[in-house]
Design a protein around this motif. Structure first.
Motif, short mmCIF file in Angstrom:
data_model
loop_
_atom_site.label_atom_id
_atom_site.label_comp_id
_atom_site.label_asym_id
_atom_site.label_seq_id
_atom_site.Cartn_x
_atom_site.Cartn_y
_atom_site.Cartn_z
N ARG A 28 3.51 -10.98 19.37
CA ARG A 28 3.72 -11.44 20.75
C ARG A 28 2.39 -11.51 21.50
O ARG A 28 2.14 -12.45 22.26
CB ARG A 28 4.70 -10.52 21.46
CG ARG A 28 5.11 -11.03 22.85
CD ARG A 28 6.09 -10.10 23.53
NE ARG A 28 7.33 -9.99 22.78
CZ ARG A 28 7.74 -8.89 22.16
NH1 ARG A 28 7.01 -7.78 22.20
NH2 ARG A 28 8.89 -8.87 21.51
N ARG A 31 0.51 -14.56 20.31
CA ARG A 31 1.07 -15.78 20.91
C ARG A 31 0.59 -15.95 22.35
O ARG A 31 0.19 -17.06 22.76
CB ARG A 31 2.60 -15.70 20.88
CG ARG A 31 3.31 -16.91 21.46
CD ARG A 31 4.74 -16.57 21.80
NE ARG A 31 4.81 -15.51 22.81
CZ ARG A 31 5.95 -14.94 23.20
NH1 ARG A 31 7.10 -15.29 22.63
NH2 ARG A 31 5.94 -14.01 24.12
N ASN A 32 0.60 -14.88 23.13
CA ASN A 32 0.17 -14.98 24.52
C ASN A 32 -1.31 -15.33 24.64
O ASN A 32 -1.70 -16.14 25.49
CB ASN A 32 0.44 -13.66 25.25
CG ASN A 32 1.92 -13.34 25.35
OD1 ASN A 32 2.75 -14.24 25.31
ND2 ASN A 32 2.26 -12.07 25.45
N PHE A 35 -1.86 -18.96 23.78
CA PHE A 35 -1.42 -19.82 24.88
C PHE A 35 -2.47 -19.85 26.00
O PHE A 35 -2.79 -20.92 26.53
CB PHE A 35 -0.08 -19.31 25.43
CG PHE A 35 0.39 -20.05 26.64
CD1 PHE A 35 0.94 -21.32 26.52
CD2 PHE A 35 0.28 -19.50 27.91
CE1 PHE A 35 1.38 -22.03 27.64
CE2 PHE A 35 0.72 -20.18 29.02
CZ PHE A 35 1.26 -21.45 28.89
#
Length: 312
Positions: A28, A31-32, A35
């Motif tokens: 997670r 992913r952040n 992004f």
């Protein structure tokens, strides 16, 4: 009732460093950060698309500053376009390059924040130093490439003669300029490899200096291969700068060895197959003390067999 494993007062960096993060939390976090890095590059791409004309003009300056590149009627720099969408695609490429450079602090920070928890404190300190040195070295290589482009084009266009009209394709020229800038910038990072080998203890400064003949030859060979222009100016400039940076890096390695006390070992400078020299100090052996005579062993006492069982 769900039980949270997150400790109070701890940040994500501390939890990733001490190993309390789960695999799902690591994914997670990745992913952040991807992004956020993509968002920064997108904003940088918008900035690059807005200044694409100025950047294209800056890259075209080494060619446009030559007298043979100017149109005698309009006084403007002469370029040709082979396809109807070549300039548009070229502007998109320039905008992407500018976006990566403008957003470099964002995506580099996101990359560093993800891998830094897995490093020790001294490794993070070395990474800060290397990044602080890498950026100026890359810029220095890019500036050198900018002047090499001018000298290389001047040599090539003068060599072709006045009877030949030369007009460059804008797409191929910009690709040629950006590739040369990238090659020179990456080549200027070689001293960091020398320092890294010394700082981690793989090679001493004395051993690195002993390779100078081979490395200088490799620098000239590398410069002759990667420099796209056949003129001797670009090859000599790149090889000379790499050689200078190599000797500077070896000098820093000597200072690091002196600070750490390397080179003061007992067997420093001794070959592996060299026999150790033993000190020949013979001491006389004194005569031993006389040995006392051994007393005879007394005869054993007779065995009393009154209480033995009769054997039939």
């Amino acid at each position: 009732m769900a039980i949270s494993l997150r400790r109070k007062g701890t940040t994500e960096f501390e939890r990733a460093a001490d190993g309390s993060m789960t695999l799902i939390e690591h994914i997670r976090e990745l992913r952040n950060r991807l992004f956020k890095a993509s968002l920064g590059i997108l904003v940088g791409f918008a900035v690059g698309f807005a200044v694409r004309g100025q950047v294209r003009g800056l890259l075209s300056e080494p060619y446009c500053s030559l007298p043979s590149s100017t149109d005698p009627v309009t006084g403007k720099c002469k370029f040709i376009q082979l396809g109807p969408a070549d300039v548009f695609l070229l502007d998109l490429k320039i905008a992407l390059w500018v976006g990566l450079v403008v957003a470099a602090p964002i995506w580099l920070y996101q990359l560093w924040a993800f891998i830094a928890p897995g490093l020790h404190r001294h490794e993070r300190r070395y990474a800060y130093v290397f990044v602080a040195i890498a950026a100026p070295l890359f810029i220095a290589g890019a500036v050198l490439a900018y002047f090499v482009i001018h000298k290389g084009l001047e040599f090539l266009l003068d060599f072709s003669g006045d009877d030949i009209n030369t007009t460059l394709d804008i797409t191929r020229y910009i690709s040629f300029a950006t590739n040369l800038i990238l090659i020179f910038g990456v080549a200027f990072e070689f001293p960091l490899i020398i320092l890294m080998l010394n700082f981690v203890g793989l090679f001493s400064a004395r051993k690195l200096l002993g390779w100078w003949r081979v490395l200088v030859f490799i620098f000239f060979l590398f410069s002759a291969v990667v420099t796209p222009t056949p003129d001797p100016f670009g090859m000599t400039a790149l090889a000379a700068c790499l050689s200078l940076l190599y000797f500077v890096a070896v000098g820093v390695a000597f200072l690091n060895d002196r600070r750490r006390g390397r080179g003061r070992e007992i067997y420093e400078g001794v070959d592996d197959d060299e026999m150790s020299q033993l000190e020949d100090e013979r001491e006389p052996v004194a005569a031993g003390a006389p040995i006392e005579p051994i007393a005879p062993v007394a005869a054993p006492r007779p065995i009393d067999r009154r209480f033995d069982d009769d054997i039939t």
